[in-house]
Design a protein around this motif. Structure first.
Motif, PDB file in Angstrom:
ATOM      1  N   ASP A 101      -0.756  14.148   7.467  1.00  0.00           N
ATOM      2  CA  ASP A 101       0.026  15.007   6.582  1.00  0.00           C
ATOM      3  C   ASP A 101       0.068  14.376   5.181  1.00  0.00           C
ATOM      4  O   ASP A 101       0.465  13.216   5.032  1.00  0.00           O
ATOM      5  N   PRO A 102      -0.328  15.104   4.135  1.00  0.00           N
ATOM      6  CA  PRO A 102      -0.287  14.552   2.775  1.00  0.00           C
ATOM      7  C   PRO A 102       1.090  14.042   2.367  1.00  0.00           C
ATOM      8  O   PRO A 102       1.188  13.140   1.519  1.00  0.00           O
ATOM      9  N   MET A 103       2.155  14.608   2.942  1.00  0.00           N
ATOM     10  CA  MET A 103       3.496  14.144   2.611  1.00  0.00           C
ATOM     11  C   MET A 103       3.759  12.735   3.135  1.00  0.00           C
ATOM     12  O   MET A 103       4.720  12.092   2.734  1.00  0.00           O
ATOM     13  N   ASN A 104       2.897  12.239   4.009  1.00  0.00           N
ATOM     14  CA  ASN A 104       3.085  10.888   4.545  1.00  0.00           C
ATOM     15  C   ASN A 104       2.270   9.839   3.798  1.00  0.00           C
ATOM     16  O   ASN A 104       2.235   8.675   4.210  1.00  0.00           O
ATOM     17  N   GLU A 105       1.649  10.244   2.700  1.00  0.00           N
ATOM     18  CA  GLU A 105       0.974   9.269   1.850  1.00  0.00           C
ATOM     19  C   GLU A 105       2.008   8.502   1.018  1.00  0.00           C
ATOM     20  O   GLU A 105       3.125   8.967   0.795  1.00  0.00           O
ATOM     21  N   LEU A 106       1.616   7.334   0.563  1.00  0.00           N
ATOM     22  CA  LEU A 106       2.493   6.560  -0.306  1.00  0.00           C
ATOM     23  C   LEU A 106       2.755   7.315  -1.604  1.00  0.00           C
ATOM     24  O   LEU A 106       1.872   8.018  -2.117  1.00  0.00           O
ATOM     25  N   LEU A 107       3.968   7.173  -2.116  1.00  0.00           N
ATOM     26  CA  LEU A 107       4.293   7.760  -3.413  1.00  0.00           C
ATOM     27  C   LEU A 107       3.372   7.160  -4.470  1.00  0.00           C
ATOM     28  O   LEU A 107       3.087   5.960  -4.460  1.00  0.00           O
ATOM     29  N   GLY A 108       2.912   8.001  -5.387  1.00  0.00           N
ATOM     30  CA  GLY A 108       1.915   7.583  -6.361  1.00  0.00           C
ATOM     31  C   GLY A 108       2.295   6.342  -7.156  1.00  0.00           C
ATOM     32  O   GLY A 108       1.440   5.513  -7.465  1.00  0.00           O
ATOM     33  N   GLU A 109       3.563   6.205  -7.493  1.00  0.00           N
ATOM     34  CA  GLU A 109       4.000   5.065  -8.304  1.00  0.00           C
ATOM     35  C   GLU A 109       3.738   3.722  -7.628  1.00  0.00           C
ATOM     36  O   GLU A 109       3.638   2.684  -8.303  1.00  0.00           O
ATOM     37  N   PHE A 110       3.631   3.728  -6.307  1.00  0.00           N
ATOM     38  CA  PHE A 110       3.475   2.465  -5.589  1.00  0.00           C
ATOM     39  C   PHE A 110       2.025   2.140  -5.232  1.00  0.00           C
ATOM     40  O   PHE A 110       1.728   1.013  -4.825  1.00  0.00           O
ATOM     41  N   ARG A 111       1.144   3.082  -5.385  1.00  0.00           N
ATOM     42  CA  ARG A 111      -0.246   2.860  -4.966  1.00  0.00           C
ATOM     43  C   ARG A 111      -0.926   1.694  -5.681  1.00  0.00           C
ATOM     44  O   ARG A 111      -1.748   1.000  -5.073  1.00  0.00           O
ATOM     45  N   PRO A 112      -0.637   1.425  -6.973  1.00  0.00           N
ATOM     46  CA  PRO A 112      -1.295   0.286  -7.619  1.00  0.00           C
ATOM     47  C   PRO A 112      -1.001  -1.060  -6.954  1.00  0.00           C
ATOM     48  O   PRO A 112      -1.762  -2.016  -7.146  1.00  0.00           O
TER      49      PRO A 112
END
Length: 210
Positions: A101-112
């Protein structure tokens, strides 16, 4: 049950109530450190989700700043990503968090900051995962627990870390949950028997010191 509670007044009140200087001094010599970033997923931190935590807007910038400084200091940050399907978690909550589910991806701000991500399917980030092996290979002595939710996955993982022999730092402003009552209950319990509870800024001062 949900509320926007994560204010500066609340954070300072919790630090005043539950921080124990003598416990902090016991942990400070153990500086082989890793940060755990628990379940910082869109499921909890996106306004589009039914599980959205109302204090997200206050919480996310604080944690992004902390991770940026920790990374600059060379501290490893280990992220977890939660999912559950057709198991006791799904039975308890009445729904599933599907792996794809795309909603279970990490929030964009934390991906770096998410160079290392482990997947888990229950509250305990050690259970059935490679987390302990990663920490042992890094010779980690102390873990700093951050993420969501304070009283569920963060608290369970902090307790398990202590049982496995790690020193545990659980910053009062490093985790988020649905309301102040859940948050404070965790701090009350962990500060008594499992972890020290400083501010994120105090953690950074410690990590920056010789």
């Amino acid at each position: 049950m949900k509320e926007d509670y994560f204010t500066e007044d609340f954070i300072l009140e919790m630090r005043e109530r539950y921080f124990r200087q003598r416990k902090w001094e016991k942990i400070r010599p153990f500086k082989r450190v890793a940060v755990l970033a628990i379940d910082l997923q869109r499921h909890f931190l996106s306004e589009k989700s039914k599980a959205y935590l109302p204090s997200t807007r206050r919480f996310v910038p604080r944690l992004v700043e902390f991770y940026g400084e920790a990374s600059r200091l060379g501290v490893p940050i280990i992220f977890t990503r939660h999912y559950h399907e057709k198991d006791i978690m799904a039975h308890w909550w009445g729904d599933e968090m599907k792996r794809d589910d795309p909603m279970n991806e990490l929030l964009g701000e934390f991906r770096p900051f998410a160079e290392t991500v482990i997947e888990k399917s229950t509250y305990n980030a050690f259970y059935g995962t490679e987390l302990e092996g990663i920490l042992r290979k890094l010779h980690v002595e102390t873990i700093i627990v951050t993420g969501v939710m304070t009283h569920l996955c963060c608290e369970t993982t902090a307790r398990e870390a202590f049982v496995r022999g790690f020193k545990v730092v659980f910053p009062v402003d490093g985790t988020l949950t649905q309301n102040r009552f859940f948050h404070e209950a965790t701090l009350r319990n962990l500060s008594h028997g499992f972890a020290v509870t400083p501010l994120l800024s105090e953690v950074l001062e410690w990590l920056s010191s010789e």
